[in-house]
Scaffold this motif. Structure first.
Motif, PDB file in Angstrom:
ATOM      1  N   ARG A 180      37.722  51.044  46.479  1.00  0.00           N
ATOM      2  CA  ARG A 180      36.619  51.378  47.388  1.00  0.00           C
ATOM      3  C   ARG A 180      35.952  50.098  47.876  1.00  0.00           C
ATOM      4  N   GLU A 181      35.111  50.225  48.887  1.00  0.00           N
ATOM      5  CA  GLU A 181      34.341  49.078  49.357  1.00  0.00           C
ATOM      6  C   GLU A 181      33.226  48.766  48.361  1.00  0.00           C
ATOM      7  N   VAL A 182      32.884  47.495  48.265  1.00  0.00           N
ATOM      8  CA  VAL A 182      31.836  47.078  47.318  1.00  0.00           C
ATOM      9  C   VAL A 182      30.770  46.273  48.042  1.00  0.00           C
ATOM     10  N   GLY A 183      29.566  46.261  47.459  1.00  0.00           N
ATOM     11  CA  GLY A 183      28.451  45.537  48.049  1.00  0.00           C
ATOM     12  C   GLY A 183      28.331  44.121  47.530  1.00  0.00           C
ATOM     13  N   PRO A 184      27.487  43.314  48.179  1.00  0.00           N
ATOM     14  CA  PRO A 184      27.314  41.908  47.803  1.00  0.00           C
ATOM     15  C   PRO A 184      26.881  41.713  46.354  1.00  0.00           C
ATOM     16  N   GLU A 185      25.989  42.598  45.865  1.00  0.00           N
ATOM     17  CA  GLU A 185      25.509  42.464  44.485  1.00  0.00           C
ATOM     18  C   GLU A 185      26.651  42.665  43.488  1.00  0.00           C
ATOM     19  N   GLU A 186      27.509  43.637  43.770  1.00  0.00           N
ATOM     20  CA  GLU A 186      28.662  43.888  42.899  1.00  0.00           C
ATOM     21  C   GLU A 186      29.640  42.715  42.934  1.00  0.00           C
ATOM     22  N   VAL A 187      29.886  42.195  44.133  1.00  0.00           N
ATOM     23  CA  VAL A 187      30.802  41.058  44.266  1.00  0.00           C
ATOM     24  C   VAL A 187      30.275  39.855  43.513  1.00  0.00           C
ATOM     25  N   ARG A 188      28.970  39.604  43.635  1.00  0.00           N
ATOM     26  CA  ARG A 188      28.382  38.432  42.957  1.00  0.00           C
ATOM     27  C   ARG A 188      28.498  38.568  41.447  1.00  0.00           C
ATOM     28  N   ALA A 189      28.240  39.762  40.937  1.00  0.00           N
ATOM     29  CA  ALA A 189      28.347  39.980  39.488  1.00  0.00           C
ATOM     30  C   ALA A 189      29.780  39.761  39.021  1.00  0.00           C
ATOM     31  N   PHE A 190      30.733  40.303  39.769  1.00  0.00           N
ATOM     32  CA  PHE A 190      32.142  40.166  39.413  1.00  0.00           C
ATOM     33  C   PHE A 190      32.585  38.706  39.507  1.00  0.00           C
ATOM     34  N   ASP A 191      32.162  38.029  40.558  1.00  0.00           N
ATOM     35  CA  ASP A 191      32.520  36.627  40.758  1.00  0.00           C
ATOM     36  C   ASP A 191      32.010  35.765  39.609  1.00  0.00           C
ATOM     37  N   GLN A 192      30.785  36.030  39.166  1.00  0.00           N
ATOM     38  CA  GLN A 192      30.238  35.269  38.035  1.00  0.00           C
ATOM     39  C   GLN A 192      31.051  35.501  36.769  1.00  0.00           C
ATOM     40  N   SER A 193      31.520  36.715  36.582  1.00  0.00           N
ATOM     41  CA  SER A 193      32.344  36.997  35.402  1.00  0.00           C
ATOM     42  C   SER A 193      33.672  36.242  35.469  1.00  0.00           C
ATOM     43  N   LEU A 194      34.245  36.160  36.667  1.00  0.00           N
ATOM     44  CA  LEU A 194      35.507  35.423  36.824  1.00  0.00           C
ATOM     45  C   LEU A 194      35.315  33.948  36.495  1.00  0.00           C
ATOM     46  N   ILE A 195      34.201  33.382  36.930  1.00  0.00           N
ATOM     47  CA  ILE A 195      33.912  31.981  36.620  1.00  0.00           C
ATOM     48  C   ILE A 195      33.717  31.811  35.122  1.00  0.00           C
ATOM     49  N   ALA A 196      32.989  32.741  34.508  1.00  0.00           N
ATOM     50  CA  ALA A 196      32.741  32.653  33.061  1.00  0.00           C
ATOM     51  C   ALA A 196      34.043  32.680  32.273  1.00  0.00           C
ATOM     52  N   TYR A 197      35.015  33.448  32.744  1.00  0.00           N
ATOM     53  CA  TYR A 197      36.299  33.566  32.056  1.00  0.00           C
ATOM     54  C   TYR A 197      37.318  32.502  32.496  1.00  0.00           C
ATOM     55  N   SER A 198      37.016  31.715  33.512  1.00  0.00           N
ATOM     56  CA  SER A 198      38.019  30.868  34.164  1.00  0.00           C
ATOM     57  C   SER A 198      38.601  29.775  33.274  1.00  0.00           C
TER      58      SER A 198
END
Length: 372
Positions: free
Chosen positions: A165-183
């Motif tokens: 589904r489509e996602v909003g900016p807040e969801e993307v930012r949260a997910f992006d931060q998790s990817l960085i944390a796990y990177s």
């Protein structure tokens, strides 16, 4: 000279690296000179990919070019999906992912080229295609056609493919931060496994396959799934406190707490994802509920055992609020960590030394064969 034995190689330096360092005294995760937490707050996952692979943060034009390159490379060869379709749908997603990552190598025309330039190109393909594979693991298992990663934002495309589904900016930012944390996180079991395999002059995909196998274990990557199952079984703040105390009384391990490096304080990445969960809680009542539950568990474990949450604890709650399927939590961990793994394989092969440790023998000696 007698070499001291350290079970699990506890505290034993195994490599020299310019990639990352866990500075426990300064409470900082150093990523090529930068603070990982600051990167997560101010930059994007694609910026971090550039930093890991190229040794420097990309400028805005470079980041856009890298984003486009990743999205273009994210098309998984159909043959890999055919391999996935042949596997039992009941198999754990990490088992299916391990097979798919190995299969990716057979479709990469540069797989035997271990030059730094070729490894970077392979690495970008591996990062992009790992995300696409993870996003489609469940769809393929259910007989549905895979979704492409499309758009102009890699993290957004990854999340939308995961959720369908489509996602909003807040969801993307949260997910992006998790990817960085796990990177990237210095030399955990999976990264060490990848470097050991690379040191034999095998190939990048062989090293990544070994890392997937390592990450499957609940003492490493699999903890985030275990955390969420614990939360769902407990349901409430009171339920989680009772759940934890009952298992502590039985001397059982509580997943999501403790770390071989962060022994006396909270994992900085857990603090970051706790902040992320608080941000989501502004517009998601469910996030507010799980934040309260998580904080109760945090308090109980600190008082009872002097243990603090690690990244998996709050990452699990963030992923659940985002609506991500629990069986995909550990595969997402791998997709994010692929960037760090590629950087380590490149570094290993740039200054290679075959890993060949010794043992301390504790078995019998001098046994004799009886005469026939």
């Amino acid at each position: 000279m007698e070499i001291p034995y350290r079970p699990g190689l506890e505290g034993v330096p195994a490599v020299e690296t310019a990639i990352s360092f866990l500075d426990v005294e300064q409470e900082e995760i150093v990523l090529r000179g930068y603070d990982l937490i600051e990167l997560a707050r101010k930059r994007t996952y694609v910026d971090v990919v550039g930093l890991l692979l190229d040794g420097r943060l990309p400028g805005e034009p470079e980041r856009k070019a890298l984003e486009a390159e990743l999205l273009q490379a994210a098309e998984v060869p159909e043959g890999v999906y055919q391999v996935l379709k042949a596997l039992p749908a009941s198999a754990h997603p990490m088992d299916r992912l391990r097979t798919a990552v190995s299969a990716l190598g057979t479709f990469d025309p540069e797989v035997r080229d271990l030059s730094q330039e070729a490894l970077r190109r392979q690495g970008l393909r591996a990062i992009a295609r790992s995300a696409a594979l993870v996003a489609n693991l469940e769809r393929v298992a259910q007989g549905q056609p895979p979704l492409p990663l499309k758009g102009d934002s890699f993290s957004k495309a990854f999340l939308e493919a995961l959720l369908g589904r489509e996602v909003g900016p807040e969801e993307v930012r949260a997910f992006d931060q998790s990817l960085i944390a796990y990177s990237e996180h210095e030399l955990p079991n999976s990264t060490f496994a990848a470097r050991v395999i690379a040191s034999t002059l095998s190939d990048l995909y062989a090293a990544l396959t070994g890392a997937v196998a390592s990450l499957k274990g609940p003492l490493h990557g699999g903890a985030n799934e275990a955390v969420m199952y614990m939360m769902l079984e407990a349901k409430t703040e009171e339920g989680l406190e009772a759940w934890i105390r009952e298992r502590l009384q039985r001397k059982e391990r509580i997943m999501g707490f403790g770390h071989r490096v962060y022994m006396r304080r909270m994992d900085p990445r857990a603090l970051l994802l706790k902040e992320t969960l608080k941000t989501l809680a502004r517009n998601h009542p469910e996030a507010e509920h799980w934040l309260r539950v998580g904080e109760r568990g945090e308090k109980v474990m600190q008082e009872a055992k002097g243990l603090y949450p690690n990244l998996d604890y709050y990452a699990a709650l963030v992923y659940y609020v985002l609506g991500l399927p629990i069986p995909l939590y550990t595969p997402i961990f791998f997709a994010a960590r692929t960037a760090g793994l590629v950087a380590h394989v490149m570094e290993q092969l740039a200054h290679n030394r075959l890993f060949r440790p010794r043992v301390i023998y504790v078995g019998p000696r001098g046994l004799k064969l009886e005469e026939a």
